[in-house]
Design an enzyme around this catalytic site. Structure first.
Site, PDB file in Angstrom:
ATOM      1  N   LYS A  22       0.857  -1.177  -0.237  1.00 21.59           N
ATOM      2  CA  LYS A  22      -0.184  -0.120  -0.172  1.00 21.59           C
ATOM      3  C   LYS A  22       0.859   1.172  -0.110  1.00 21.59           C
ATOM      4  O   LYS A  22       0.690   2.160  -0.932  1.00 21.59           O
ATOM      5  CB  LYS A  22      -0.845   0.008   1.267  1.00 21.59           C
ATOM      6  N   ASN A  23       1.908   1.244   0.717  1.00 26.98           N
ATOM      7  CA  ASN A  23       2.614   2.614   0.980  1.00 26.98           C
ATOM      8  C   ASN A  23       3.718   2.806  -0.104  1.00 26.98           C
ATOM      9  O   ASN A  23       4.433   3.666   0.055  1.00 26.98           O
ATOM     10  CB  ASN A  23       3.227   2.497   2.333  1.00 26.98           C
ATOM     11  N   ARG A  92      -5.221  10.212   4.251  1.00 26.40           N
ATOM     12  CA  ARG A  92      -4.382  11.206   4.539  1.00 26.40           C
ATOM     13  C   ARG A  92      -3.233  11.273   3.650  1.00 26.40           C
ATOM     14  O   ARG A  92      -2.539  12.351   3.362  1.00 26.40           O
ATOM     15  CB  ARG A  92      -3.712  11.069   5.598  1.00 26.40           C
ATOM     16  N   CYS A 116      -5.641  11.918  12.841  1.00 26.07           N
ATOM     17  CA  CYS A 116      -6.091  10.562  12.472  1.00 26.07           C
ATOM     18  C   CYS A 116      -6.181  10.135  14.021  1.00 26.07           C
ATOM     19  O   CYS A 116      -5.690  10.683  14.968  1.00 26.07           O
ATOM     20  CB  CYS A 116      -5.626   9.472  11.389  1.00 26.07           C
ATOM     21  N   ARG A 121      -0.540  14.369  12.995  1.00 29.10           N
ATOM     22  CA  ARG A 121      -0.058  14.174  11.591  1.00 29.10           C
ATOM     23  C   ARG A 121      -0.038  15.573  10.695  1.00 29.10           C
ATOM     24  O   ARG A 121      -0.263  15.764   9.954  1.00 29.10           O
ATOM     25  CB  ARG A 121      -1.106  13.316  10.818  1.00 29.10           C
ATOM     26  N   VAL A 123       1.964  18.425   8.454  1.00 26.53           N
ATOM     27  CA  VAL A 123       2.538  18.461   7.277  1.00 26.53           C
ATOM     28  C   VAL A 123       3.222  19.428   7.167  1.00 26.53           C
ATOM     29  O   VAL A 123       3.746  20.105   5.873  1.00 26.53           O
ATOM     30  CB  VAL A 123       1.452  18.036   6.127  1.00 26.53           C
ATOM     31  N   ASP A 304       4.570   0.427  12.242  1.00 18.36           N
ATOM     32  CA  ASP A 304       3.341  -0.158  11.812  1.00 18.36           C
ATOM     33  C   ASP A 304       3.143  -1.432  11.987  1.00 18.36           C
ATOM     34  O   ASP A 304       2.328  -2.129  11.735  1.00 18.36           O
ATOM     35  CB  ASP A 304       3.419  -0.026  10.174  1.00 18.36           C
ATOM     36  N   ARG A 396      -8.651  -0.732   4.720  1.00 18.05           N
ATOM     37  CA  ARG A 396      -7.787   0.430   4.000  1.00 18.05           C
ATOM     38  C   ARG A 396      -6.595  -0.259   3.610  1.00 18.05           C
ATOM     39  O   ARG A 396      -5.925   0.412   2.868  1.00 18.05           O
ATOM     40  CB  ARG A 396      -7.659   1.499   5.004  1.00 18.05           C
TER      41      ARG A 396
HETATM   42  C1  EPZ Z   1       3.926   6.940   6.421  1.00 17.51           C
HETATM   43  O1  EPZ Z   1       3.172   8.156   7.221  1.00 17.51           O
HETATM   44  C2  EPZ Z   1       2.902   5.816   6.195  1.00 17.51           C
HETATM   45  N1  EPZ Z   1       2.126   6.064   5.395  1.00 17.51           N
HETATM   46  C3  EPZ Z   1       2.491   5.557   7.872  1.00 17.51           C
HETATM   47  O2  EPZ Z   1       1.745   4.325   7.679  1.00 17.51           O
HETATM   48  C4  EPZ Z   1       3.637   4.951   8.751  1.00 17.51           C
HETATM   49  O3  EPZ Z   1       3.352   4.886  10.109  1.00 17.51           O
HETATM   50  C5  EPZ Z   1       4.551   6.396   8.649  1.00 17.51           C
HETATM   51  O4  EPZ Z   1       5.181   6.762   7.457  1.00 17.51           O
HETATM   52  C6  EPZ Z   1       5.866   6.145   9.586  1.00 17.51           C
HETATM   53  O5  EPZ Z   1       6.532   5.070   8.985  1.00 17.51           O
HETATM   54  C7  EPZ Z   1       2.360   6.375   4.068  1.00 17.51           C
HETATM   55  O6  EPZ Z   1       3.404   5.850   3.657  1.00 17.51           O
HETATM   56  C8  EPZ Z   1       1.145   6.562   3.087  1.00 17.51           C
HETATM   57  P1  EPZ Z   1       5.813  10.651   8.626  1.00 17.51           P
HETATM   58  P2  EPZ Z   1       3.397   9.574   7.018  1.00 17.51           P
HETATM   59  O7  EPZ Z   1       5.646  11.735   7.941  1.00 17.51           O
HETATM   60  O8  EPZ Z   1       4.617   9.883   5.949  1.00 17.51           O
HETATM   61  C9  EPZ Z   1       5.858  13.782  12.006  1.00 17.51           C
HETATM   62  C10 EPZ Z   1       0.056   2.778   7.651  1.00 17.51           C
HETATM   63  O9  EPZ Z   1      -0.192   2.362   8.729  1.00 17.51           O
HETATM   64  N2  EPZ Z   1       5.800  14.892  11.048  1.00 17.51           N
HETATM   65  O10 EPZ Z   1       7.001   9.605   8.608  1.00 17.51           O
HETATM   66  O11 EPZ Z   1       2.444  10.475   7.422  1.00 17.51           O
HETATM   67  C11 EPZ Z   1       4.826  12.984  12.296  1.00 17.51           C
HETATM   68  O12 EPZ Z   1       3.872  13.611  13.184  1.00 17.51           O
HETATM   69  C12 EPZ Z   1       0.413   4.239   7.848  1.00 17.51           C
HETATM   70  O13 EPZ Z   1       0.136   2.267   6.662  1.00 17.51           O
HETATM   71  C13 EPZ Z   1       5.799  16.261  11.364  1.00 17.51           C
HETATM   72  O14 EPZ Z   1       6.182  16.675  12.199  1.00 17.51           O
HETATM   73  O15 EPZ Z   1       4.538   9.484   8.555  1.00 17.51           O
HETATM   74  C14 EPZ Z   1       5.356  11.385  13.000  1.00 17.51           C
HETATM   75  O16 EPZ Z   1       5.287  11.891  14.341  1.00 17.51           O
HETATM   76  C15 EPZ Z   1       0.109   4.769   9.025  1.00 17.51           C
HETATM   77  N3  EPZ Z   1       5.779  16.862  10.277  1.00 17.51           N
HETATM   78  C16 EPZ Z   1       6.459  11.588  12.294  1.00 17.51           C
HETATM   79  O17 EPZ Z   1       6.892  12.843  11.715  1.00 17.51           O
HETATM   80  C17 EPZ Z   1       5.472  16.383   8.725  1.00 17.51           C
HETATM   81  O18 EPZ Z   1       5.496  17.547   7.972  1.00 17.51           O
HETATM   82  C18 EPZ Z   1       6.619  10.515  11.251  1.00 17.51           C
HETATM   83  O19 EPZ Z   1       5.660  10.885  10.183  1.00 17.51           O
HETATM   84  C19 EPZ Z   1       5.399  15.394   8.640  1.00 17.51           C
HETATM   85  C20 EPZ Z   1       5.593  14.441   9.556  1.00 17.51           C
END
Ligand code: EPZ
Length: 417
Positions: A22-23, A92, A116, A121, A123, A304, A396
């Site tokens: 998926k990812n 998201r 969520c 989360r 950006v 995950d 999902r």
């Molecule tokens: C990706 O989410 C995955 N989703 C998530 O999988 C996975 O849990 C996560 O990476 C961590 O490995 C997809 O790839 C579609 P991050 P993402 O940005 O990119 C902080 C699943 O179960 N952060 O690496 O949204 C954030 O709050 C899903 O398949 C900021 O502060 O995760 C978090 O604490 C759930 N500012 C940390 O970074 C930002 O602009 C990691 O988030 C972005 C992130």
């Protein structure tokens, strides 16, 4: 709404075929925005999130057609830069169209994803990176509104190695003018898979899988035909199912190359593995030792997989400690596991899991994608009937999970709630 009804305890036996990731699929679908040629993706899982991304791509004026496990996307006639709240709030990962839209159309109106169950989360890192690449970005009425005369290469540093942030900015950079260097980039295998796709499309990228990724902008990208990597989290989920039911199963089409942390923890807990081919793994377990788990960015233990391993550790011969370092609220499954008779207490970002002798079936509620997988795993071993409600969370990210588990001998069925 559907629910799963599971009669336990189960023993599992046989083979399971791991679906595409998926990812890895979601960013690759967004990459189709970067070209006016066909992007053909094979081994794409049939999941709700993939359908949602397909719907979003079509809303932009593009083609997104599924034929079995193959998706054909084409954005030659892209006519909109608008990603509506009603779609983005359901997934998201829609934020992944932001970088490609600004790169291709020089503008984007993408709804803020919102939070969520597992966290706020934010950006901000995605947005700051685009600003550094000479885009004007504002938040207007809940939408990220981005405009640029043309993106320019820049030196970007992430204070957190965000996965989709890295993917978004790589896709923004591939058509930008000049060189972009992303430092403290995410190293996840799904990021590397996306870069492989982009390089096949003609992008100039170096350093994928390392902390520093360098992108030289090019004029345009070609079409591509590509097979998406398999899902390491789905594979790990089945390994936890084998662990808790003390079964032996074989995983086919498993991305073993990307599963070191998962396999290592599985063995530390007492599982046994036998690698039969580069994508075929036989796993078995007849005991569950208590362990320490600390989630981390790749190549560390994946967040995950936290809920799924916690489910198995509820029956360990001793007390385990699980520390969640990535998300601020990823213990929603704890209260539900305790309803099944587990003995887990939370202290800050740590869960202390005292092993119990058995779990007893009950009705439990899924709250997010991986928490629901953990509840299903616990239900396989719980004595009697376990109903897992709200499994739309599960749909999902898992393709036909109940069918795959039934083929392995589990007593599980889907019912209308
Ligand atoms: C990706 O989410 C995955 N989703 C998530 O999988 C996975 O849990 C996560 O990476 C961590 O490995 C997809 O790839 C579609 P991050 P993402 O940005 O990119 C902080 C699943 O179960 N952060 O690496 O949204 C954030 O709050 C899903 O398949 C900021 O502060 O995760 C978090 O604490 C759930 N500012 C940390 O970074 C930002 O602009 C990691 O988030 C972005 C992130």
């Amino acid at each position: 709404m559907d629910k799963f009804v599971i009669e336990g305890p189960n023993r599992l036996k046989g083979e399971v075929y791991i679906s595409g990731s998926k990812n890895a699929s979601l960013p690759m679908m967004a990459a189709a925005i970067l070209t006016d040629k066909d992007v053909i993706l094979h081994n794409v899982p049939d999941l709700k999130d993939v359908s949602t991304m397909c719907e979003l791509i079509k809303r932009l004026g593009c083609v997104c057609e599924r034929d079995g496990k193959t998706l054909r996307l084409n954005c030659a006639d892209i006519s909109s830069d608008f990603a509506p709240y009603e779609l983005v709030k359901t997934m998201r990962a829609s934020i992944l169209v932001l970088g490609p839209l600004v790169a291709r159309l020089k503008s984007a109106h993408v709804s803020m994803p919102g939070g969520c169950a597992i966290g706020v989360r934010p950006v901000n890192l995605h947005i700051n990176g685009l600003k550094q690449m000479s885009a004007d970005v504002n938040i207007e009425h809940g939408y990220i509104v981005a405009k640029t005369e043309g993106l320019k290469g820049s030196n970007i540093y992430f204070d957190i190695p965000t996965v989709t942030g890295t993917e978004n900015l790589i896709m923004a950079a591939v058509l930008s003018e000049g060189k972009t260097v992303i430092k403290n980039a995410a190293k996840e295998p799904e990021v590397v898979d996306l870069v492989r796709l982009l390089k096949k499309m003609g992008a100039k990228i170096e350093g994928e899988g390392e902390s520093t990724i360098t992108i030289e902008g090019v004029e345009g990208l070609d079409g591509v035909e590509y097979s998406v990597m398999s899902d390491r989290i789905e594979a790990g989920t089945f390994m936890c199912a084998a662990l808790i039911t003390k079964s032996e199963i074989t995983l086919r089409n498993a991305p073993i190359f990307a599963m070191d942390a998962i396999v290592d923890k599985f063995v530390e807990i007492g599982g046994e593995i036998e690698i039969l081919a580069d994508d075929t793994l036989k796993v078995s377990a007849d005991k569950i030792n208590p362990v320490m788990i600390k989630t981390a960015v790749y190549p560390g233990f994946p967040t995950d997989m936290q809920a799924q391993f916690m489910a198995a550790l509820t029956l360990a011969e001793g007390t385990s400690i699980i520390e969640e370092t990535i998300f601020e609220n990823r213990f929603m499954h704890v209260a539900e596991l305790n309803r099944l008779g587990a003995n887990i207490i939370i202290s800050g970002n740590k869960a202390i899991v005292e092993g119990v002798d058995r779990l007893i079936g009950a009705t439990v509620m899924a709250t997010d994608l991986r928490a629901s997988a953990g509840l299903v795993i616990a239900g396989l071993s719980a004595e009697g009937r376990t109903d897992v409600l709200r499994i739309y969370h599960l749909d999902r990210g898992y393709e036909s999970l109940e069918k795959k588990l039934s083929l392995l001998g589990a007593n599980i069925r889907r019912e209308k709630q």
